[in-house]
Enzyme design. Structure first.
Site, PDB file in Angstrom:
ATOM      1  CG  ASP A 219      12.018  94.026 -13.316  1.00 60.81           C
ATOM      2  OD1 ASP A 219      13.159  94.053 -13.228  1.00 60.81           O
ATOM      3  OD2 ASP A 219      11.356  93.488 -12.065  1.00 60.81           O
TER       4      ASP A 219
ATOM      5  CG  ASP B  89      16.596 102.540  -8.709  1.00 58.04           C
ATOM      6  OD1 ASP B  89      16.530 103.586  -9.373  1.00 58.04           O
ATOM      7  OD2 ASP B  89      16.233 102.151  -7.735  1.00 58.04           O
TER       8      ASP B  89
HETATM    9  P1  IMP Z   1      19.018  98.334  -9.020  1.00 59.79           P
HETATM   10  O1  IMP Z   1      19.889  97.241  -8.488  1.00 59.79           O
HETATM   11  O2  IMP Z   1      19.030  99.718  -8.235  1.00 59.79           O
HETATM   12  O3  IMP Z   1      19.363  98.737 -10.445  1.00 59.79           O
HETATM   13  O4  IMP Z   1      17.565  97.838  -8.778  1.00 59.79           O
HETATM   14  C1  IMP Z   1      17.042  96.814  -9.534  1.00 59.79           C
HETATM   15  C2  IMP Z   1      16.060  95.961  -9.157  1.00 59.79           C
HETATM   16  O5  IMP Z   1      15.307  96.907  -8.044  1.00 59.79           O
HETATM   17  C3  IMP Z   1      15.017  95.430 -10.123  1.00 59.79           C
HETATM   18  O6  IMP Z   1      15.181  93.981 -10.543  1.00 59.79           O
HETATM   19  C4  IMP Z   1      13.833  95.526  -9.197  1.00 59.79           C
HETATM   20  O7  IMP Z   1      13.575  94.201  -8.526  1.00 59.79           O
HETATM   21  C5  IMP Z   1      14.029  96.518  -8.181  1.00 59.79           C
HETATM   22  N1  IMP Z   1      13.339  97.931  -8.490  1.00 59.79           N
HETATM   23  C6  IMP Z   1      13.997  99.013  -8.777  1.00 59.79           C
HETATM   24  N2  IMP Z   1      13.050  99.699  -9.061  1.00 59.79           N
HETATM   25  C7  IMP Z   1      11.847  99.331  -8.868  1.00 59.79           C
HETATM   26  C8  IMP Z   1      10.598 100.074  -8.879  1.00 59.79           C
HETATM   27  O8  IMP Z   1      10.265 100.826  -9.194  1.00 59.79           O
HETATM   28  N3  IMP Z   1       9.739  99.019  -8.838  1.00 59.79           N
HETATM   29  C9  IMP Z   1       9.459  97.677  -8.592  1.00 59.79           C
HETATM   30  N4  IMP Z   1      10.969  97.161  -8.239  1.00 59.79           N
HETATM   31  C10 IMP Z   1      12.171  98.014  -8.432  1.00 59.79           C
HETATM   32 MG    MG Z   2      14.269  92.458 -10.629  1.00 64.45          MG
END
Ligand code: IMP
Ligand code: MG
Length: 172
Positions: free
Chosen positions: A95, A98
């Site tokens: 989805d 981040d």
């Molecule tokens: P990362 O590991 O920081 O790249 O985060 C990715 C995961 O964090 C995604 O799979 C989402 O589950 C969650 N996430 C990051 N940003 C958002 C957001 O704005 N809304 C909802 N979930 C988020």
């Molecule tokens: Mg996710």
């Protein structure tokens, strides 16, 4: 209150483009789509119907602790793939990316199973937040550093069913 960031129409049109790009690129290849639960399930269900070539579909579930709005950096796997991906061309469908910890973890994990290739398709990319470089081949939209919900995305398990993507605005 939720402020709309991407409309149903914008999402639908972009997914059609992604689907035809993926169909072209993977044509004649043995493709396995690996969707990341829970957030990517809505995106995945629309994306797979815009893909015109054969593929197999599997799910993994990852989990990075807690009900906070930022990633903890600790990623755990709750459910692994059930299909053998060795020698196959894997397309991860997620989805949102981040800081990048989640996809970095999953890429490392899946590569250990010796697939022929692993590519990443994300609907939303918070490019400016990235801490770990992740090779994103297909990107739906670049989005600003805001906490987004809807279209599968949650805040503490709420809002996944919104048909559009929005930002939670706190009441003053
Ligand atoms: P990362 O590991 O920081 O790249 O985060 C990715 C995961 O964090 C995604 O799979 C989402 O589950 C969650 N996430 C990051 N940003 C958002 C957001 O704005 N809304 C909802 N979930 C988020
Ligand atoms: Mg996710």
């Amino acid at each position: 209150m939720i402020e709309k960031v991407l409309s149903e129409k914008q999402i639908r049109e972009r997914i059609l483009e992604l689907g035809s790009e993926i169909s072209k690129d993977f044509s004649g290849k043995n493709m396995i789509i690996v969707s990341v639960l829970k957030g990517a399930f809505v995106f995945t269900s629309d994306l797979i119907r815009s893909i015109s070539i054969p593929f197999k579909l599997d799910f993994v579930q990852l989990f990075s602790y807690g009900a906070s709005k930022t990633s903890s950096g600790k990623v755990e796997m709750k459910k692994d793939t059930g299909i053998d991906i060795a020698g196959k061309n894997v397309l991860i469908v997620e989805d949102i990316i981040d800081v990048g910890y989640t996809l970095d973890f999953l890429l490392t994990h899946l590569r250990e199973k010796n697939p022929a290739s692993v590519d990443v398709c994300v609907l939303l990319d918070k490019v400016e937040r990235r801490k770990i470089e992740v090779p994103v081949r297909y990107r739906g939209f670049e989005v600003p550093d805001k906490f987004l919900v809807g279209y599968g995305l949650d805040f503490d398990e709420d809002f996944r069913g919104l048909p559009y993507i929005g930002e939670i605005k706190e009441k003053a």
